[in-house]
Design a protein around this motif. Structure first.
Motif, PDB file in Angstrom:
ATOM      1  N   ILE A 400       0.887  -1.173   0.000  1.00  0.00           N
ATOM      2  CA  ILE A 400       0.000   0.000   0.000  1.00  0.00           C
ATOM      3  C   ILE A 400       0.918   1.214   0.000  1.00  0.00           C
ATOM      4  O   ILE A 400       1.560   1.521   1.013  1.00  0.00           O
ATOM      5  CB  ILE A 400      -0.922   0.037   1.238  1.00  0.00           C
ATOM      6  CG1 ILE A 400      -1.773  -1.226   1.321  1.00  0.00           C
ATOM      7  CG2 ILE A 400      -1.809   1.282   1.193  1.00  0.00           C
ATOM      8  CD1 ILE A 400      -2.646  -1.286   2.565  1.00  0.00           C
ATOM      9  N   SER A 403       0.769   7.109  -1.138  1.00  0.00           N
ATOM     10  CA  SER A 403      -0.161   7.924  -1.929  1.00  0.00           C
ATOM     11  C   SER A 403      -1.541   7.281  -2.048  1.00  0.00           C
ATOM     12  O   SER A 403      -2.505   7.933  -2.477  1.00  0.00           O
ATOM     13  CB  SER A 403       0.406   8.165  -3.332  1.00  0.00           C
ATOM     14  OG  SER A 403       0.572   6.927  -4.016  1.00  0.00           O
ATOM     15  N   ASP A 404      -1.656   5.992  -1.683  1.00  0.00           N
ATOM     16  CA  ASP A 404      -2.933   5.290  -1.763  1.00  0.00           C
ATOM     17  C   ASP A 404      -3.528   5.014  -0.391  1.00  0.00           C
ATOM     18  O   ASP A 404      -4.333   4.106  -0.218  1.00  0.00           O
ATOM     19  CB  ASP A 404      -2.758   3.969  -2.519  1.00  0.00           C
ATOM     20  CG  ASP A 404      -2.510   4.180  -3.993  1.00  0.00           C
ATOM     21  OD1 ASP A 404      -3.281   4.933  -4.611  1.00  0.00           O
ATOM     22  OD2 ASP A 404      -1.535   3.604  -4.515  1.00  0.00           O
ATOM     23  N   TRP A 407      -7.646   9.726   0.650  1.00  0.00           N
ATOM     24  CA  TRP A 407      -8.076  10.598  -0.436  1.00  0.00           C
ATOM     25  C   TRP A 407      -7.771  12.064  -0.114  1.00  0.00           C
ATOM     26  O   TRP A 407      -7.476  12.857  -1.011  1.00  0.00           O
ATOM     27  CB  TRP A 407      -9.578  10.452  -0.667  1.00  0.00           C
ATOM     28  CG  TRP A 407     -10.029   9.151  -1.245  1.00  0.00           C
ATOM     29  CD1 TRP A 407     -10.788   8.209  -0.622  1.00  0.00           C
ATOM     30  CD2 TRP A 407      -9.762   8.658  -2.554  1.00  0.00           C
ATOM     31  NE1 TRP A 407     -11.020   7.143  -1.446  1.00  0.00           N
ATOM     32  CE2 TRP A 407     -10.410   7.395  -2.666  1.00  0.00           C
ATOM     33  CE3 TRP A 407      -9.061   9.157  -3.663  1.00  0.00           C
ATOM     34  CZ2 TRP A 407     -10.370   6.626  -3.819  1.00  0.00           C
ATOM     35  CZ3 TRP A 407      -9.022   8.390  -4.819  1.00  0.00           C
ATOM     36  CH2 TRP A 407      -9.664   7.149  -4.893  1.00  0.00           C
ATOM     37  N   LEU A 429      -5.074  -3.198  -6.684  1.00  0.00           N
ATOM     38  CA  LEU A 429      -4.994  -2.154  -7.704  1.00  0.00           C
ATOM     39  C   LEU A 429      -4.299  -2.647  -8.981  1.00  0.00           C
ATOM     40  O   LEU A 429      -4.793  -2.430 -10.086  1.00  0.00           O
ATOM     41  CB  LEU A 429      -4.227  -0.936  -7.164  1.00  0.00           C
ATOM     42  CG  LEU A 429      -4.805  -0.255  -5.926  1.00  0.00           C
ATOM     43  CD1 LEU A 429      -3.959   0.954  -5.555  1.00  0.00           C
ATOM     44  CD2 LEU A 429      -6.256   0.162  -6.158  1.00  0.00           C
ATOM     45  N   SER A 439       0.255  -4.240  -6.121  1.00  0.00           N
ATOM     46  CA  SER A 439      -0.083  -2.918  -5.589  1.00  0.00           C
ATOM     47  C   SER A 439      -1.463  -2.952  -4.960  1.00  0.00           C
ATOM     48  O   SER A 439      -2.433  -3.430  -5.570  1.00  0.00           O
ATOM     49  CB  SER A 439      -0.050  -1.860  -6.705  1.00  0.00           C
ATOM     50  OG  SER A 439       1.248  -1.775  -7.260  1.00  0.00           O
ATOM     51  N   GLY A 441      -4.497  -0.778  -2.460  1.00  0.00           N
ATOM     52  CA  GLY A 441      -4.996   0.545  -2.094  1.00  0.00           C
ATOM     53  C   GLY A 441      -5.812   0.487  -0.825  1.00  0.00           C
ATOM     54  O   GLY A 441      -6.588  -0.457  -0.617  1.00  0.00           O
ATOM     55  N   LYS A 443      -7.179   3.714   0.500  1.00  0.00           N
ATOM     56  CA  LYS A 443      -8.185   4.765   0.350  1.00  0.00           C
ATOM     57  C   LYS A 443      -9.299   4.333  -0.602  1.00  0.00           C
ATOM     58  O   LYS A 443     -10.437   4.835  -0.526  1.00  0.00           O
ATOM     59  CB  LYS A 443      -7.536   6.051  -0.140  1.00  0.00           C
ATOM     60  CG  LYS A 443      -6.993   5.996  -1.568  1.00  0.00           C
ATOM     61  CD  LYS A 443      -6.293   7.296  -1.955  1.00  0.00           C
ATOM     62  CE  LYS A 443      -5.810   7.286  -3.398  1.00  0.00           C
ATOM     63  NZ  LYS A 443      -5.086   8.530  -3.752  1.00  0.00           N
ATOM     64  N   GLN A 444      -8.992   3.359  -1.475  1.00  0.00           N
ATOM     65  CA  GLN A 444      -9.986   2.912  -2.448  1.00  0.00           C
ATOM     66  C   GLN A 444     -11.109   2.098  -1.815  1.00  0.00           C
ATOM     67  O   GLN A 444     -12.063   1.717  -2.504  1.00  0.00           O
ATOM     68  CB  GLN A 444      -9.299   2.083  -3.547  1.00  0.00           C
ATOM     69  CG  GLN A 444      -8.435   2.888  -4.492  1.00  0.00           C
ATOM     70  CD  GLN A 444      -7.069   3.215  -3.945  1.00  0.00           C
ATOM     71  OE1 GLN A 444      -6.742   2.839  -2.827  1.00  0.00           O
ATOM     72  NE2 GLN A 444      -6.257   3.931  -4.717  1.00  0.00           N
ATOM     73  N   ASP A 448     -14.222   8.193  -3.691  1.00  0.00           N
ATOM     74  CA  ASP A 448     -13.365   9.367  -3.770  1.00  0.00           C
ATOM     75  C   ASP A 448     -14.203  10.615  -3.497  1.00  0.00           C
ATOM     76  O   ASP A 448     -15.062  10.984  -4.305  1.00  0.00           O
ATOM     77  CB  ASP A 448     -12.725   9.442  -5.157  1.00  0.00           C
ATOM     78  CG  ASP A 448     -11.728  10.582  -5.269  1.00  0.00           C
ATOM     79  OD1 ASP A 448     -11.551  11.317  -4.273  1.00  0.00           O
ATOM     80  OD2 ASP A 448     -11.115  10.720  -6.347  1.00  0.00           O
TER      81      ASP A 448
END
Length: 571
Positions: A400, A403-404, A407, A429, A439, A441, A443-444, A448
């Motif tokens: 993770i 940046s992920d 949000w 991701l 990869s 995430g 925040k996903q 958003d």
């Protein structure tokens, strides 16, 4: 009865004749000479010997060696030394010990003249060399002990060797001997014999004489040859001492013999066929092979597939799921392993092997089981400056990235959200099977907010309130509701260029500003204290002007009433 007379008895001798006859009996019995005697009696502490003298001689029993005494018998003949014909008691004094020594000296002088070998036993170490018993004590100089310097001189004590007498002085009792002289003669004879029969391509036996970093020197029989490290084995040799020890007997092949320089190059591996011939056919790429780990390096493990043939398992080919920092964490020298042939370079004599290829590739499982967008759950394996690694049940770690993680919130370090061993959810991701990267995430997991919520909440021209989160050279970051950050640029702070922002704003201060820009693509909100202040000032002025007009109107009405002009209360 008549009596016959003896002419010898009746012969009359004059005094001179008798004296001459008496002296003649001593002619062969000079003091300091050796003569032969016969044992006539053996007593406890002495032996009586008859040498034909007027009296018998006595030899002390301690002059006989312990192993001579049991076999000593009456009638035995002995070589004896005449010390005195008569001592103070008129006895004949004899010595077997001196006779033996004189005999030894005579034999040693003959050996010296005829350059014969003598046997000697090393009895002690003395300054400059060794003391050796060759029947008498002889000096062996240190330089004459061997062809090469001997480190352990004490180890020679008690040993018997052949020697050559190089100097003798009976009068002074000095004898100097040499072992090296005999060794040189033997070496030269062997050398001539060896050189006479030596030829390139010939098999010959030799003894390992010396070991260096680049090879081993072999004594071939009076002449040395070099077995270079590259000619020891078809495989890799770390050091010649790993293969041989000094004193080992080897059969080698003469590769080159230079008669002018006397240099001889030897080979051991050349006795057998090169195992790297047709190696590609023997170990096709993709085949599974078995081998033994023979050495480890920082970058991998060398595996012996057969004598003279080794392959390398690089650290990157040891595990599908773990980053192997050193091969010792996976294998040890002596381990038997299975591997897959990845590449064969016959010319370069290299074979690349893979251990992980012998097990199913978990990346195939991940790709099939977890399509992009799938939610997974795992444990935090480690936290770095750039992200958090999450371990999946299949043994693969996903990242993770920082940046992920959010949000809206500015994450300074992943440890703000994640701790080691913590179980978390994440979203797949990207799966890069070739680079073995997964990869994830965080925040996903939620929609958003920049797509709908933030633009509607923070519209340009609206006023908002937040807390000062960070002060930079170019402006002030303000944390707004919903973990959203806005930036008040230095030009929008309302301060003159001489003022320092740290002197005006403090972390944690509550501040009200006007939204001047919302950039959805860049995910940035620009705020302005200056515009907010201007707007507030304008509103205050309008309010002041409005209140001031009401006052003037009231004063006018009061003046008119005073003059008597009545105005209706409600116009």
């Amino acid at each position: 009865m008549s009596t016959m007379s003896n002419p010898i008895i009746e012969e009359e001798f004059d005094e001179a004749t008798l004296a001459a006859m008496y002296e003649d009996t001593f002619r062969n019995f000079e003091e300091g000479t050796i003569t032969e005697g016969r044992v006539v009696a053996i007593q406890k502490d002495r032996v009586i010997v008859d040498i034909g003298y007027k009296s018998e001689g006595v030899i002390p029993m301690n002059q006989f060696l312990p192993d001579e005494i049991p076999t000593l018998a009456i009638g035995d003949k002995l070589q004896v030394y005449i010390e005195q014909r008569e001592d103070s008691d008129g006895n004949l004094v004899l010595s077997k010990e001196k006779a033996d020594k004189m005999k030894i000296w005579e034999e040693l002088e003959v050996s010296h003249q005829e350059e014969k070998e003598v046997q000697g036993k090393v009895i002690s170490r003395i300054k400059g060399g060794m003391m050796v018993d060759i029947g008498v004590k002889a000096f062996l100089p240190g330089s004459q002990i061997d062809l090469t310097p001997v480190r352990d001189l004490d180890g020679l004590v008690g040993k018997t060797f052949p020697f050559k007498i190089i100097k003798i002085n009976h009068r002074r009792g000095n004898v100097v001997i040499s072992r090296r002289a005999l060794l040189e003669e033997t070496r030269d004879k062997k050398r001539q014999t060896t050189l006479a029969t030596l030829a390139e391509g010939q098999k010959i036996e030799g003894t390992v004489k010396n070991i260096t970093d680049y090879g081993a020197f072999l004594d071939l029989g009076g002449i040395d040859g070099l077995l270079h490290i590259t000619d020891i084995s078809w495989g890799r040799v770390g050091h010649p001492s790993d293969m041989f020890s000094v004193g080992d007997r080897l059969e080698v092949l003469v590769l080159k013999y230079d008669k002018e320089t006397g240099r001889i190059s030897l080979g051991l591996k050349q006795k057998s066929a090169d195992p790297w011939m047709d190696i590609a056919a023997k170990y096709p790429e993709g085949n599974r092979v078995a081998g033994k780990v023979v050495s480890l390096t920082d970058y991998g493990a060398f595996v012996e597939l057969e004598p003279g043939v080794e392959g390398l398992v690089h650290v990157s080919e040891m595990s599908w799921t773990h980053e192997v920092r050193h091969p010792s964490r996976v294998v040890a020298v002596g381990d038997a392993i299975d591997a897959q042939v990845l590449h064969v370079d016959q010319q370069g004599r290299k074979i690349s092997l893979g251990m992980k290829q012998t097990a199913p590739n978990p990346w195939d499982i991940i790709q099939a089981r977890y399509p992009v967008g799938t939610r997974i759950e795992g444990k935090v394996k480690s936290v770095t400056d750039f992200g958090a690694f999450i371990g999946l049940d299949e043994g693969i770690d996903g990242l993770i990235h920082i940046s992920d993680m959010s949000w809206t919130k500015h994450i300074k370090h992943p440890s703000e959200l994640f701790k080691k061993t913590q179980r978390v959810e994440a979203v797949i991701l990207r799966i890069d099977k070739e680079k073995e990267r997964l990869s994830l995430g965080y925040k996903q997991l939620t929609p958003d907010p920049w797509e709908s919520e933030i633009p509607s909440r923070y519209q340009v021209g609206a006023t908002t309130t937040g807390t000062v989160a960070k002060i930079a050279d170019f402006g002030v970051f303000v944390e707004l509701e919903g973990d959203v950050e806005g930036l008040i640029h230095i030009s929008e702070t309302g301060q003159d260029s001489q003022s320092k922002l740290e002197e005006v704003f403090k972390i944690g201060d509550t501040i009200t500003a006007k939204v001047v820009k919302v950039d959805i693509e860049e995910r940035k909100i620009a705020l302005s204290v200056r515009e907010y202040s201007q707007e507030t000032d304008t509103q205050d002025l309008e309010a002041f002007n409005s209140s001031q007009g009401s006052v003037d109107h009231s004063l006018g009405r009061a003046a008119k009433n005073k003059e008597g002009t009545a105005e209706p209360e409600n116009e």
